[in-house]
Write an enzyme that holds these catalytic residues in place. Structure first.
Site, PDB file in Angstrom:
ATOM      1  N   SER A 152      -2.929  -2.977  -6.634  1.00 55.21           N
ATOM      2  CA  SER A 152      -3.128  -2.828  -5.197  1.00 55.21           C
ATOM      3  C   SER A 152      -1.752  -2.780  -4.539  1.00 55.21           C
ATOM      4  O   SER A 152      -0.824  -3.465  -4.971  1.00 55.21           O
ATOM      5  CB  SER A 152      -3.919  -4.047  -4.707  1.00 55.21           C
ATOM      6  OG  SER A 152      -4.027  -4.044  -3.323  1.00 55.21           O
ATOM      7  N   SER A 153      -1.600  -1.950  -3.544  1.00 56.80           N
ATOM      8  CA  SER A 153      -0.360  -1.815  -2.762  1.00 56.80           C
ATOM      9  C   SER A 153       0.808  -1.214  -3.538  1.00 56.80           C
ATOM     10  O   SER A 153       1.946  -1.271  -3.078  1.00 56.80           O
ATOM     11  CB  SER A 153       0.051  -3.163  -2.155  1.00 56.80           C
ATOM     12  OG  SER A 153      -0.964  -3.656  -1.309  1.00 56.80           O
ATOM     13  N   ALA A 154       0.535  -0.602  -4.691  1.00 55.66           N
ATOM     14  CA  ALA A 154       1.605   0.042  -5.451  1.00 55.66           C
ATOM     15  C   ALA A 154       1.977   1.405  -4.887  1.00 55.66           C
ATOM     16  O   ALA A 154       3.016   1.958  -5.229  1.00 55.66           O
ATOM     17  CB  ALA A 154       1.219   0.183  -6.922  1.00 55.66           C
ATOM     18  N   GLY A 155       1.117   1.967  -4.038  1.00 57.17           N
ATOM     19  CA  GLY A 155       1.402   3.272  -3.450  1.00 57.17           C
ATOM     20  C   GLY A 155       0.582   4.407  -4.024  1.00 57.17           C
ATOM     21  O   GLY A 155       0.906   5.579  -3.819  1.00 57.17           O
ATOM     22  N   ASP A 191     -11.752   2.196  -4.519  1.00 56.60           N
ATOM     23  CA  ASP A 191     -12.033   1.660  -3.183  1.00 56.60           C
ATOM     24  C   ASP A 191     -13.131   2.442  -2.475  1.00 56.60           C
ATOM     25  O   ASP A 191     -13.829   1.890  -1.617  1.00 56.60           O
ATOM     26  CB  ASP A 191     -10.764   1.634  -2.328  1.00 56.60           C
ATOM     27  CG  ASP A 191      -9.760   0.597  -2.797  1.00 56.60           C
ATOM     28  OD1 ASP A 191     -10.139  -0.290  -3.598  1.00 56.60           O
ATOM     29  OD2 ASP A 191      -8.593   0.673  -2.378  1.00 56.60           O
TER      30      ASP A 191
END
Length: 194
Positions: free
Chosen positions: A12-15, A40
């Site tokens: 998550s949030s790695a791009g 998601d």
């Protein structure tokens, strides 16, 4: 004739979502149609009572739960959650088999997920991309977004890359998304049979 599939896997949030969108933009500029499907898209469709994220839904044990255990966040899927995730992977494969090209925005959650991906994508020659960035960058992104659980990326980092066999890796903290998308697409085009 089957479509093609590129799987972007990372915490998550790695791009991944930003990279997927930029890849799609560059592919469209080449007159090549690719859709983006992601975990998601499916988890986000579960009714709130079947989800434990910040608050516990009344049926979360049947659906999906993100449970804090000390500094870790543990993902658990009940029968409805497991069925939904299996359906997600089957859906991706069905779209590709129907002739549509797909970029997958994924977090391989465990060995079961990996086994399902291997089974569903068998014969489709999936192009797996490792999407990384330093954990401190992921955590800063988590803090900047209200829809993220602080600590989720750190917890996922211990297992998300354990199973896939990657063809290319990118670090989203090192260059703009457009440059990284170009690098991935160059590697994809240069693959044997590409």
């Amino acid at each position: 004739m089957a479509g093609e599939v590129i799987v972007l896997n990372g915490t998550s949030s790695a791009g991944k979502s930003t990279l997927a969108a930029e890849m799609q933009t560059q592919l469209v500029a080449r007159s090549s149609c690719w859709v983006i499907l992601g975990i998601d898209d499916f988890l986000g469709k579960l009714p709130a009572p079947w989800v434990r994220y910040r608050e516990a839904g009344s049926h979360a044990d049947e659906g999906v739960s993100f449970v804090r255990a000390g500094s870790d966040i543990i993902f658990r899927a009940g029968p409805v959650g497991r069925a939904l995730l299996a359906g997600y992977r089957q859906s991706v494969a069905a779209v590709v088999h129907s002739g549509v090209n797909v970029i997958v925005d994924e977090v391989v959650l465990d060995e079961e997920a990996w086994a399902q991906w291997e089974s569903e994508l068998r014969g489709l020659d999936p192009f797996w991309v490792r999407v990384d960035c330093p954990i401190e960058v992921c955590e800063a992104r988590e803090r900047a977004r209200s829809d993220r659980l602080p600590g989720l990326a750190r917890s996922q980092a211990t297992f998300v890359h354990r199973h896939p066999r990657y063809r290319v890796a990118v670090d989203t903290s090192t260059a703009p998304a457009a440059e990284l998308a170009q690098a991935v697409l160059t590697a994809y085009t240069a693959r044997p049979g590409g």
